[in-house]
Design a protein around this motif. Structure first.
Motif, short mmCIF file in Angstrom:
data_model
loop_
_atom_site.label_atom_id
_atom_site.label_comp_id
_atom_site.label_asym_id
_atom_site.label_seq_id
_atom_site.Cartn_x
_atom_site.Cartn_y
_atom_site.Cartn_z
N PRO A 23 38.21 30.55 46.08
CA PRO A 23 39.42 30.43 45.68
C PRO A 23 40.09 31.61 45.03
O PRO A 23 39.15 32.16 44.36
N PRO A 24 41.32 31.70 44.96
CA PRO A 24 41.90 32.73 44.27
C PRO A 24 41.64 32.43 42.71
O PRO A 24 41.73 33.75 41.89
N ASP A 25 41.66 31.35 42.38
CA ASP A 25 41.56 31.02 40.77
C ASP A 25 40.13 31.38 40.35
O ASP A 25 39.89 30.95 38.93
N THR A 26 39.17 31.97 40.93
CA THR A 26 37.73 32.34 40.52
C THR A 26 37.79 33.27 39.47
O THR A 26 38.45 34.20 39.73
N PRO A 27 37.23 33.08 38.59
CA PRO A 27 37.04 34.14 37.34
C PRO A 27 36.17 35.33 38.25
O PRO A 27 35.45 35.27 39.00
N LEU A 28 36.71 36.69 37.71
CA LEU A 28 36.21 37.67 38.30
C LEU A 28 34.68 37.94 38.04
O LEU A 28 33.86 38.26 38.72
N LYS A 29 34.18 37.49 36.82
CA LYS A 29 32.69 37.56 36.65
C LYS A 29 31.92 36.60 37.49
O LYS A 29 31.08 36.99 38.01
N VAL A 30 32.33 35.53 37.79
CA VAL A 30 31.75 34.63 38.61
C VAL A 30 31.75 35.42 40.05
O VAL A 30 30.88 34.92 41.01
N ALA A 31 32.95 35.89 40.30
CA ALA A 31 33.08 36.34 41.97
C ALA A 31 31.98 37.62 42.06
O ALA A 31 31.26 37.51 43.08
N ILE A 32 31.76 38.52 41.00
CA ILE A 32 30.86 39.56 40.91
C ILE A 32 29.52 39.09 41.09
O ILE A 32 28.90 39.43 41.87
N ALA A 33 29.10 37.99 40.40
CA ALA A 33 27.78 37.47 40.45
C ALA A 33 27.68 36.69 41.72
O ALA A 33 26.67 37.00 42.20
#
Length: 856
Positions: A23-33
């Motif tokens: 989803p668009p509100d996912t933290p960027l760190k979580v997305a990269i992980a």
């Protein structure tokens, strides 16, 4: 040799990769992980399965090169919005996809279905993995398609500088060499976009880490003379997307990526090769046809020769017979010669011996045949005795029978077998004669002769009922027609008038019971609907308040937008004409940064950001730093990106520019508020519509248990949000079930409503849904005072209630119990002070279970 539509569709479906969808509100760190864990080159951002953006490895490199901190940043801030996508039905074939990737200069193409629901993405890697054009790839060498212009860096270069080179040059990788001069460079490693993603996920110090410590080592180079098929196999084996190409001396010659490898799959060239292969196949087929015709001629010729040889052999045998006869005649004439006589005698003795041997063998055969004949005669006699005995028994059976038995043949003859029909039938009517007359009645609607012919043709028994009219009475018979011989059948009819009367009475009784059951079902449905409408009425006030809140937000936001355009519409052209090119660039940069989300920050975090921004403004000696910091923070300018706007802030025209930019930012926030409010209102209306819908068909449907529970929770949101903590524990393997969804929604409504009333809308509400022992279990637990033990046995009694008059009818739990029983389930209750738990068990039949869909 062309690929069919179904083959092309199958290739496209195989080429769709499944990168993480967030989803668009996912933290960027979580997305990269998540990107690192999935070994994916991109992340798709979707809301309600609708694509809204994409985030790739190249975006990670840009963020790294810009030294933007990841903390507190959502993926929506850095994603590429409204990316190029394609519907699966409009995709065509693989070559159309390749054309889109090349023309748009992209490496990821999201794919949706007809409804716009996200299915995945097609990348160069996914295309390369499904295509196996071995012969075409073997025809070309790596040196023909490699990219000779390669960005290199030394082993002492920092990873941060490498990332900046990637972002500046828009390259997906940097080759690391021992010496970075332009001649005779020997590669020792490589750093790719995927490596940068891994480093971000691991929290690497980019500025303090040298390339030698972070590069992929040892390097696996590809020789320039290697075929493209070898490059494809090498990528598949080592699961890499780029190959460094070296010459015979091991010096850097270029680089091969998935994109350059796919460029080798030119549709025109492949079509030419396919036509060449088709011509070759046609020539080979023609040659094989000629060889086949020649072989057929050779086989025909060989058959003719074999026929000639057979005729010659027969002629030779005939000549031998004639010659043998001549020799015998000659031998009889030369009896006087002693030698010929002796030869003749020896031949006679030999023939005599053979004759004796044949006589002996024939005698043995005759003896065996005689013995078999004797045994057959004995068996036939035994069979005749058994047939005689069986005939006696059958005759005795017929004489004891009280049924009508007849033998009918295909010629229309009827033979009535003797049975004891007079023992049970009335003396004043001959039912056998009536039955026989019915065969020759032209008005016979049953056409019994057709049934007789059917049994003779199919050799299958036929059973049916028929009636005979005797005076004013109707006598019913059950008839069975079986094969008697190859051209005759046997007809056995039994009087079933008493059974018919019983069946008629039973059918009437069943009809009455069915009518009564339908009345009961209708009454129960009306009771359930009445209780449901009563519960719905209790929800109206809360739902109205829940809808009024987003409507108020929409009204306020629309007013802000209207005020802005009313005040600024005429001033904007003048404003833009007065801006210099530098200030226009700064203005649009402010608008771009105003899209940054700051509403999700706490008040404490906003105060900290404001103080930090104020100190930076004061250090630059900019006036009114306190008020200016608030405005900049509302626009989306923080200490991280303030430096690029310092020339604007020091300009005398900055207050007017900041004012217009702030008003534009306010319009953007108002637009977002409208979207959020409409989504909230739509969700409440959808839940209310789903809850109030009533299925009049009375048939089961496939439904998701948790969807019904969430619908009821949405309707009770007004009562819940003021002090109730809802804990959802839903299993991961929950299947959909075949049930009555509307009635189950009534179950969840009554149980949740009772739980909230028991807690006084203050406490913890826990919902556990599990799949175990071929059943779905739903546990609803509240932290209320509990049910007293003295009234526990009566809680399921109709009209029993402990609530004040007007608040409860006492039918809620009784209806719940009946609905669960209708689903062949169980309802259990356990209660102690501080914890009351109602558990519903819904059984799953194996053939009705619907497995949950795979996650994207």
């Amino acid at each position: 040799m062309s690929i069919t539509v179904s083959d092309s569709q199958s290739f496209l479906e195989q080429a769709i990769a499944k990168p993480p969808v967030l989803p668009p509100d996912t933290p960027l760190k979580v997305a990269i992980a998540a990107m690192t864990e999935a070994r994916a080159s991109c992340i798709l951002i979707a809301f309600d399965r609708q694509l809204i953006g994409i985030f790739t490895e190249r975006d990670v490199v840009k963020i790294t090169a810009s030294e933007i901190p990841l903390a507190g940043m959502a993926i929506a801030e850095v994603m590429t919005q409204n990316p190029i996508a394609i519907s699966l039905d409009n995709a065509g074939n693989i070559f159309k996809i390749l054309s889109i990737l090349r023309s748009a200069k992209i490496r990821h193409l999201p794919v949706t279905d007809n409804s716009g629901n996200l299915l995945g993405a097609i990348t160069g890697e996914s295309i390369r993995q499904i295509l196996k054009p071995g012969d075409l790839l073997q025809m070309r060498r790596a040196e023909e398609i490699m990219t000779a212009e390669v960005i290199v860096a030394s082993t002492n270069t920092s990873v941060l500088e490498v990332a900046k080179q990637m972002a500046t040059q828009r390259k997906s990788c940097i080759v690391i060499c021992n010496e970075c001069d332009n001649n005779n460079q020997k590669p020792v490693g490589i750093i790719t976009e995927r490596d940068i993603v891994k480093f971000q996920a691991a929290g690497l110090d980019f500025a303090g880490t040298r390339a030698a410590a972070a590069m992929s080592f040892p390097l696996m180079p590809l020789q320039a003379k290697a075929t493209l098929w070898e490059a494809h196999q090498f990528m598949q084996e080592h699961r890499i997307r780029r190959l460094v190409v070296v010459d015979e001396g091991g010096y850097l010659a270029g680089i091969v990526t998935q994109s350059t490898l796919l460029h080798a799959l030119d549709p025109v060239e492949m079509h030419a090769n396919v036509e060449l292969l088709q011509e070759t196949v046609a020539e080979n087929l023609l040659e094989l046809k000629k060889v086949n015709e020649q072989l057929q001629k050779e086989a025909l010729r060989r058959t003719e020769i074999e026929e000639q040889l057979r005729l010659l052999n027969e002629n030779l045998e005939e000549q031998i017979k004639l010659r043998t006869l001549e020799l015998i005649n000659t031998n009889s004439q030369l009896k006087k010669e002693i030698q010929d006589r002796a030869t003749a005698e020896a031949e006679v003795r030999r023939l005599n011996t053979e004759l004796e041997q044949r006589v002996l063998e024939r005698t043995v055969q005759l003896a065996a045949s005689n013995q078999e004949l004797q045994q057959e005669i004995s068996d036939r006699q035994l069979l005749e005795e058994k047939l005689h005995f069986s005939e006696s028994k059958v005759r005795a059976v017929f004489e004891a029978m009280t049924d009508i038995v007849m033998v009918l043949d295909s010629q229309g003859n009827i033979e009535v077998l003797p049975t004891n029909t007079a023992a049970v039938y009335e003396p004043d009517c001959d039912l056998v004669s009536l039955t026989v007359e019915h065969f020759f009645d032209d008005d016979n609607p049953d056409d019994w002769w057709m049934l007789v012919l059917q049994v003779l043709e199919t050799q299958q028994t036929v059973n049916f009922d028929y009636s005979l009219t005797v005076g004013d009475r109707e006598i019913w018979f059950y008839a069975c027609i079986s094969l008697f011989s190859k051209d005759a059948v046997i007809w056995v009819a039994r009087n079933i008038s008493a059974r018919k009367l019983a069946e008629s009475a039973l059918s009437q009784k069943n009809a009455e019971l069915a009518h009564t059951l339908e009345e009961l079902k209708r009454t129960q449905q009306e009771l359930i609907q009445s209780e449901k409408m009563a519960a719905l009425g209790q929800l109206i006030a809360g739902v109205a308040h829940e809808i009024n809140s987003p409507l108020g937000a929409i009204r306020s936001s629309v007013q802000n937008i209207a005020d802005f355009w009313a005040e600024q519409l005429q001033q904007l052209p003048i404003f833009f004409q007065q801006l210099s090119p530098e200030r226009q660039h700064d203005f649009f940069a402010l608008l771009y940064n105003s899209s940054t989300e700051t509403d999700n920050l706490s008040s404490k975090e906003k105060r900290q950001l404001k103080k930090l921004l104020q100190r930076q403004l004061e250090s630059e000696k900019i006036d009114d730093a306190d008020s200016l910091a608030c405005t900049l923070l509302d626009i989306g300018i923080s200490s991280n990106n303030l430096e690029s706007f310092l020339p604007l802030l020091k300009d005398s025209t900055s207050p007017n520019i900041l004012k217009i930019a702030y008003e534009f930012a306010t319009v953007q926030k108002s637009t977002k508020n409208i979207v959020t409010a409409t989504d909230r209102a739509a969700k409440i209306v959808f839940a209310l519509k789903s809850y109030s819908r009533y299925d009049q068909s009375g048939s089961k449907a496939i439904a998701n248990i948790t969807d019904g529970i969430d619908t009821v929770l949405t309707l009770y949101h007004y009562q819940i949000k003021h002090g109730v903590e809802v804990v959802r524990n839903y299993g991961n393997d929950l299947p959909s079930v075949l049930c009555y969804p509307d009635e189950l929604n009534q179950v969840w409504t009554n149980l949740l409503h009772n739980a909230l009333q028991a807690m006084g809308n203050k406490g913890v509400l826990k919902i556990d849904v599990k799949h175990e022992d071929n059943a779905i279990s739903v546990c609803i637990t509240d932290s209320g005072p509990g049910i007293p033990p003295e009234i526990m046995p009566r809680i399921f009694e109709p009209f029993f209630t402990t609530k004040p008059p007007g608040e409860g009818s006492g039918l809620g739990l009784d209806i719940v119990h009946k609905i669960i029983k209708k689903h062949q389930g169980k309802l259990q209750v356990e209660s102690v002070p501080g914890q009351t738990q109602f558990t519903v068990f819904l059984p799953l039949e194996q053939d009705l279970r619907i497995d949950p869909p795979n996650p994207p």
